[in-house]
Design a protein around this motif. Sequence first.
Motif, PDB file in Angstrom:
ATOM      1  N   ILE A 295       1.447   0.100  -9.115  1.00 11.31           N
ATOM      2  CA  ILE A 295       2.703   0.117  -9.869  1.00 11.31           C
ATOM      3  C   ILE A 295       3.464   1.386  -9.947  1.00 11.31           C
ATOM      4  CG2 ILE A 295       4.418  -0.725 -11.182  1.00 11.31           C
ATOM      5  CD1 ILE A 295       2.625  -3.323 -11.724  1.00 11.31           C
ATOM      6  N   ALA A 296       2.385   2.290 -10.650  1.00 10.63           N
ATOM      7  CA  ALA A 296       3.089   3.543 -11.151  1.00 10.63           C
ATOM      8  C   ALA A 296       2.996   4.552  -9.962  1.00 10.63           C
ATOM      9  CB  ALA A 296       2.066   4.062 -12.193  1.00 10.63           C
ATOM     10  N   GLN A 297       2.146   4.341  -8.918  1.00 14.34           N
ATOM     11  CA  GLN A 297       2.254   5.317  -7.668  1.00 14.34           C
ATOM     12  C   GLN A 297       2.792   4.568  -6.610  1.00 14.34           C
ATOM     13  OE1 GLN A 297       0.333   8.391  -7.614  1.00 14.34           O
ATOM     14  NE2 GLN A 297       0.051   7.933  -9.674  1.00 14.34           N
ATOM     15  N   GLN A 298       3.662   3.503  -6.914  1.00 15.37           N
ATOM     16  CA  GLN A 298       4.159   2.928  -5.786  1.00 15.37           C
ATOM     17  C   GLN A 298       3.587   2.655  -4.443  1.00 15.37           C
ATOM     18  OE1 GLN A 298       7.651   5.770  -5.290  1.00 15.37           O
ATOM     19  NE2 GLN A 298       8.805   4.852  -7.120  1.00 15.37           N
ATOM     20  N   GLU A 299       2.313   2.195  -4.705  1.00 14.21           N
ATOM     21  CA  GLU A 299       1.501   1.677  -3.437  1.00 14.21           C
ATOM     22  C   GLU A 299       1.879   0.369  -3.144  1.00 14.21           C
ATOM     23  OE1 GLU A 299      -2.450   1.855  -5.098  1.00 14.21           O
ATOM     24  OE2 GLU A 299      -2.337   4.008  -5.143  1.00 14.21           O
ATOM     25  N   LEU A 300       2.480  -0.561  -4.037  1.00 12.73           N
ATOM     26  CA  LEU A 300       3.128  -1.829  -3.423  1.00 12.73           C
ATOM     27  C   LEU A 300       4.239  -1.578  -2.539  1.00 12.73           C
ATOM     28  CD1 LEU A 300       2.812  -3.667  -6.839  1.00 12.73           C
ATOM     29  CD2 LEU A 300       1.026  -3.671  -4.876  1.00 12.73           C
ATOM     30  N   PHE A 301       4.450  -2.325  -1.547  1.00 13.25           N
ATOM     31  CA  PHE A 301       5.556  -2.411  -0.655  1.00 13.25           C
ATOM     32  C   PHE A 301       5.892  -3.628  -0.256  1.00 13.25           C
ATOM     33  CE2 PHE A 301       1.991  -1.913   2.158  1.00 13.25           C
ATOM     34  CZ  PHE A 301       2.257  -2.788   3.332  1.00 13.25           C
ATOM     35  N   ASN A 302       7.296  -3.808   0.399  1.00 12.21           N
ATOM     36  CA  ASN A 302       7.595  -4.958   0.771  1.00 12.21           C
ATOM     37  C   ASN A 302       7.650  -5.300   2.250  1.00 12.21           C
ATOM     38  OD1 ASN A 302       8.542  -5.957  -2.028  1.00 12.21           O
ATOM     39  ND2 ASN A 302      10.498  -5.152  -1.672  1.00 12.21           N
ATOM     40  N   VAL A 303       7.416  -6.518   2.603  1.00 11.32           N
ATOM     41  CA  VAL A 303       7.623  -6.803   4.080  1.00 11.32           C
ATOM     42  C   VAL A 303       8.554  -7.860   4.058  1.00 11.32           C
ATOM     43  CG1 VAL A 303       5.569  -5.888   4.920  1.00 11.32           C
ATOM     44  CG2 VAL A 303       5.563  -8.296   4.033  1.00 11.32           C
ATOM     45  N   TYR A 304       9.221  -8.102   5.144  1.00  9.84           N
ATOM     46  CA  TYR A 304      10.407  -9.368   5.462  1.00  9.84           C
ATOM     47  C   TYR A 304      10.104 -10.060   6.422  1.00  9.84           C
ATOM     48  CZ  TYR A 304      12.573  -5.772   2.105  1.00  9.84           C
ATOM     49  OH  TYR A 304      12.790  -4.832   1.095  1.00  9.84           O
ATOM     50  N   GLN A 305      10.132 -11.526   5.887  1.00 11.74           N
ATOM     51  CA  GLN A 305       9.523 -12.402   7.143  1.00 11.74           C
ATOM     52  C   GLN A 305      11.256 -13.091   7.532  1.00 11.74           C
ATOM     53  OE1 GLN A 305       6.831 -14.361   8.436  1.00 11.74           O
ATOM     54  NE2 GLN A 305       8.346 -14.651   9.722  1.00 11.74           N
ATOM     55  N   PRO A 306      11.435 -12.718   8.726  1.00 10.47           N
ATOM     56  CA  PRO A 306      12.777 -13.160   9.050  1.00 10.47           C
ATOM     57  C   PRO A 306      13.044 -14.797   9.314  1.00 10.47           C
ATOM     58  CG  PRO A 306      12.153 -11.557  10.639  1.00 10.47           C
ATOM     59  CD  PRO A 306      10.934 -11.982   9.776  1.00 10.47           C
ATOM     60  N   GLN A 307      14.220 -15.160   8.644  1.00 10.16           N
ATOM     61  CA  GLN A 307      14.718 -16.525   8.971  1.00 10.16           C
ATOM     62  C   GLN A 307      15.716 -16.783   9.986  1.00 10.16           C
ATOM     63  OE1 GLN A 307      15.911 -17.491   4.922  1.00 10.16           O
ATOM     64  NE2 GLN A 307      13.741 -17.982   4.145  1.00 10.16           N
ATOM     65  N   GLU A 314      20.004 -16.418  15.879  1.00 10.39           N
ATOM     66  CA  GLU A 314      20.092 -15.210  14.979  1.00 10.39           C
ATOM     67  C   GLU A 314      19.538 -15.224  13.887  1.00 10.39           C
ATOM     68  OE1 GLU A 314      25.223 -14.762  15.583  1.00 10.39           O
ATOM     69  OE2 GLU A 314      24.449 -16.342  14.327  1.00 10.39           O
ATOM     70  N   VAL A 315      19.241 -13.866  13.301  1.00  9.22           N
ATOM     71  CA  VAL A 315      18.469 -13.836  12.129  1.00  9.22           C
ATOM     72  C   VAL A 315      19.245 -13.902  11.045  1.00  9.22           C
ATOM     73  CG1 VAL A 315      17.095 -12.249  10.711  1.00  9.22           C
ATOM     74  CG2 VAL A 315      16.765 -12.123  13.240  1.00  9.22           C
ATOM     75  N   VAL A 316      19.258 -15.110  10.160  1.00  3.13           N
ATOM     76  CA  VAL A 316      20.258 -15.211   9.035  1.00  3.13           C
ATOM     77  C   VAL A 316      19.819 -14.807   7.794  1.00  3.13           C
ATOM     78  CG1 VAL A 316      21.286 -17.157  10.379  1.00  3.13           C
ATOM     79  CG2 VAL A 316      19.458 -17.835   8.739  1.00  3.13           C
ATOM     80  N   LEU A 371      26.489 -11.745   3.675  1.00  3.48           N
ATOM     81  CA  LEU A 371      26.114 -13.160   3.589  1.00  3.48           C
ATOM     82  C   LEU A 371      24.719 -13.279   4.135  1.00  3.48           C
ATOM     83  CD1 LEU A 371      29.273 -15.174   4.780  1.00  3.48           C
ATOM     84  CD2 LEU A 371      28.157 -14.762   2.404  1.00  3.48           C
ATOM     85  N   PHE A 372      23.963 -11.960   4.251  1.00  4.69           N
ATOM     86  CA  PHE A 372      22.671 -12.134   4.619  1.00  4.69           C
ATOM     87  C   PHE A 372      21.912 -12.562   3.607  1.00  4.69           C
ATOM     88  CE2 PHE A 372      18.526 -10.346   5.553  1.00  4.69           C
ATOM     89  CZ  PHE A 372      18.284 -10.533   6.821  1.00  4.69           C
ATOM     90  N   LYS A 373      20.734 -13.891   4.165  1.00  8.11           N
ATOM     91  CA  LYS A 373      20.089 -14.433   3.083  1.00  8.11           C
ATOM     92  C   LYS A 373      19.014 -13.833   2.536  1.00  8.11           C
ATOM     93  CE  LYS A 373      18.688 -19.345   2.548  1.00  8.11           C
ATOM     94  NZ  LYS A 373      19.634 -19.628   1.559  1.00  8.11           N
ATOM     95  N   VAL A 374      18.606 -13.764   1.227  1.00  5.33           N
ATOM     96  CA  VAL A 374      17.360 -13.133   0.919  1.00  5.33           C
ATOM     97  C   VAL A 374      16.741 -14.098   0.054  1.00  5.33           C
ATOM     98  CG1 VAL A 374      16.594 -11.040  -0.446  1.00  5.33           C
ATOM     99  CG2 VAL A 374      18.520 -11.096   0.971  1.00  5.33           C
ATOM    100  N   SER A 375      15.554 -14.317   0.125  1.00  5.75           N
ATOM    101  CA  SER A 375      14.550 -15.140  -0.724  1.00  5.75           C
ATOM    102  C   SER A 375      13.464 -14.228  -1.371  1.00  5.75           C
ATOM    103  CB  SER A 375      13.949 -16.294   0.217  1.00  5.75           C
ATOM    104  OG  SER A 375      15.005 -16.924   0.673  1.00  5.75           O
ATOM    105  N   PHE A 376      13.227 -14.740  -2.615  1.00  8.99           N
ATOM    106  CA  PHE A 376      11.834 -14.063  -3.367  1.00  8.99           C
ATOM    107  C   PHE A 376      11.209 -15.550  -3.923  1.00  8.99           C
ATOM    108  CE2 PHE A 376      15.163 -10.967  -3.834  1.00  8.99           C
ATOM    109  CZ  PHE A 376      14.649  -9.697  -3.563  1.00  8.99           C
TER     110      PHE A 376
END
Length: 542
Positions: A295-307, A314-316, A371-376
Motif C-alpha cells: 500500500i505504501a509503495q503503491q504496488e496495488l493497481f486497478n484493472v477494469y472489467q468492461p460492462q 457499447e461499453v456502458v 453516466l459511465f457506470k462504475v462498480s466496486f
Amino acid sequence: MPKVRRHLLNKQIKNVIYAWLTCSVIFGVIASLLYIQKQQSSKLHLQNIAHKIQFELNSQIQIVDNFLIEAESIDIRCTPNTLKLLRQQVFKNPAVSEIGIVSSSGLLACNSFGQVTPAIQTTEPIKARGLRYHGPIISDYLEMSAFVLARTRTDGYEINVLLPSTWLRGSLNLAQYTQLDFVALVDAVTGVPIILQGQYSLPLNRPLFPLVTQYQETDLFDDGKSKYLSAKPLSAIPQLALVVASNTSELFQLDSQPLFIVAVIYAVSWFSVCIFLNYYDKRQMGLKSQLKRAIAQQELFNVYQPQVNAVTNEVVGAEVLIRWQHPVEGKLSPAFFIPEAERSGAIVDISIEQMKLALQELAPILAINPLFKVSFNVNGQLLSNRDYLGILHLASQEIQNLTIELTERDVLSQSEVKSILENIKTWGVEVAIDDFGTGYSGLHYLQSFSIDLLKIDQSFVASIGLDNLQSPVLNAMIEMAGNLNKKLIAEGVETQTQANYLIAHGVTIHQGWLYEKAQTIDSLFELLSERSQFSSVQCKAG
C-alpha cells in the motif's frame, strides 16, 4: 520478553499441540486399523491351522471308515485271505497299527498279526450301527497306546482299527504351530481330551459342550487368560471334535518392526506438521507486512472489467478490480492476498486506496461521459468502517452512476447492514448482489433489503445450452428479477450462444471474455476511443 516474540512463542506452542493432536488422531486411527487387521489375520491363521489338522484327521478317519464298511463281508474266520486283507490295510495306511475282529460275545480271536490263541476276552460289541470310537487303549501285541475306531457288522461281529496315539500326537504336534496355546482332540459330548498338546482350558462364560457345530470366539478361560478359540466336530466322526486356542495377548500382538516404523513415521509427521504450521504462520505474518508495504509503495493497481450493452455493443460501465504487482512474484490475483487482507483488517486500507486510485484514473472518462457506470466490490467489513464509508460518500459525489457489489452472505451476515445500505442509497449509489443465486437467494431478503441490481453468477451463464439442473434455475431467477423490478447483469459470458440466450430473455448488460477481459485504465481508454463512445451520450445501464 517483547510482545511480538511472546506472540510468536505462543503460536509455536499452539502449533506443537495442534500438530500432536492431528498426528495422534490420524495415527490412532491407523494403529486401530492395523490392530483390527492383525486380529482378523491372526484369527484367519488360527482357523487355517484348525482346518489343516481337521482335514488330515478327517482324511485318515474316512479311509479307515471306508475299509470298515467294506469289512462287512470279510470272513471272520482267520483265513489266509482274511489276514491278507487286514495286513494290506495296515501296510497301505501308515496311521493304522493293528486291525482286529471281535466276536459278538467280545472275544478277540483274529487280528492283522494272525490267529489269537487263546482268544482274548474284550468288551462285547455295541449293537448300534455306524462308526464309533473308544480308547485310548494299550495294544496287547504292540504294547503301545492306541485309539480305536470300530463298526459293528450286521452279524454282531465288530471290526476295529487301532490308530497309534503317537500318530495322533504327530498330527496335533504343537511345535509346528507356535501361535497355539493348545490343540486337542476331544469328546464332542463331554469335552474330555483324548489327545492333547498344550495346557487345556475352557471358556468361563459359555458352556462349550456338547458341541454340535463350529464355534469361534474370544473369551476369558478358566486359567484366567483371554483366548481365541476355534472348535469344530470332525465331519468323519462327529463324536470327536478338534479344539485349538491361542492367548489373545500373543495372537493379536503387533509385530515390533511395523510398530517401530509407525512410530518413526509418527514422529517425522509430527515434526513436519509443526514446521508447516510455523512456516504458514510466518508466511501469513509476512504477507500482512508485505500488504502494508504494498500500500505504501503503491504496488496495488486497478484493472477494469468492461460492462457491455450486448444489443448496441457499447461499453456502458466497468467493474473495478484490484491486482498486486509484487516486486518478486510478479502480478498477483486477489485470490492470493484478499483473504489475508480480510483476516488482518488490511482490506480497509486496500479498498480505500483502490477507490482513490479509481477516482483519479476514471476522472477523464467521467468528465466526457458522466453516466459511465462504475462498480466496486464491497463486503460487510467495509460497510461497518467509517473511513471507508467516508471515501464511498466522496466517490458518490464524483461518480453519478456508482454501484457497490456485495455477496448475498455479506448482505445477510450483519444486522446493521440493512440500515447502512438504506443510508448509502440516499447518496444515489446503487446496490448490487454479486454471484446471485449461489448463496441465500430468496424473495424475503430481495424485498427486505435496498437492492437495485442482481449479477447472475457465471456458473448459471455457463449452463446455457447444457442439459443440467442449473438451466431452469437461471430462467426462474430472470423471471423473479423481472417480477421484483430488479435490474440484471450477466457475468462470465464467453460464447455468442450464451449472449443470444440472455438477450432473448431480456438480459442485455453483459460482462465476460466474449467482449473484453479486465484491463488497465489505458487499455480501457483506448477501447472507448476505438468505439467512439466519448462523443455519444450514454444511457444509464439497466
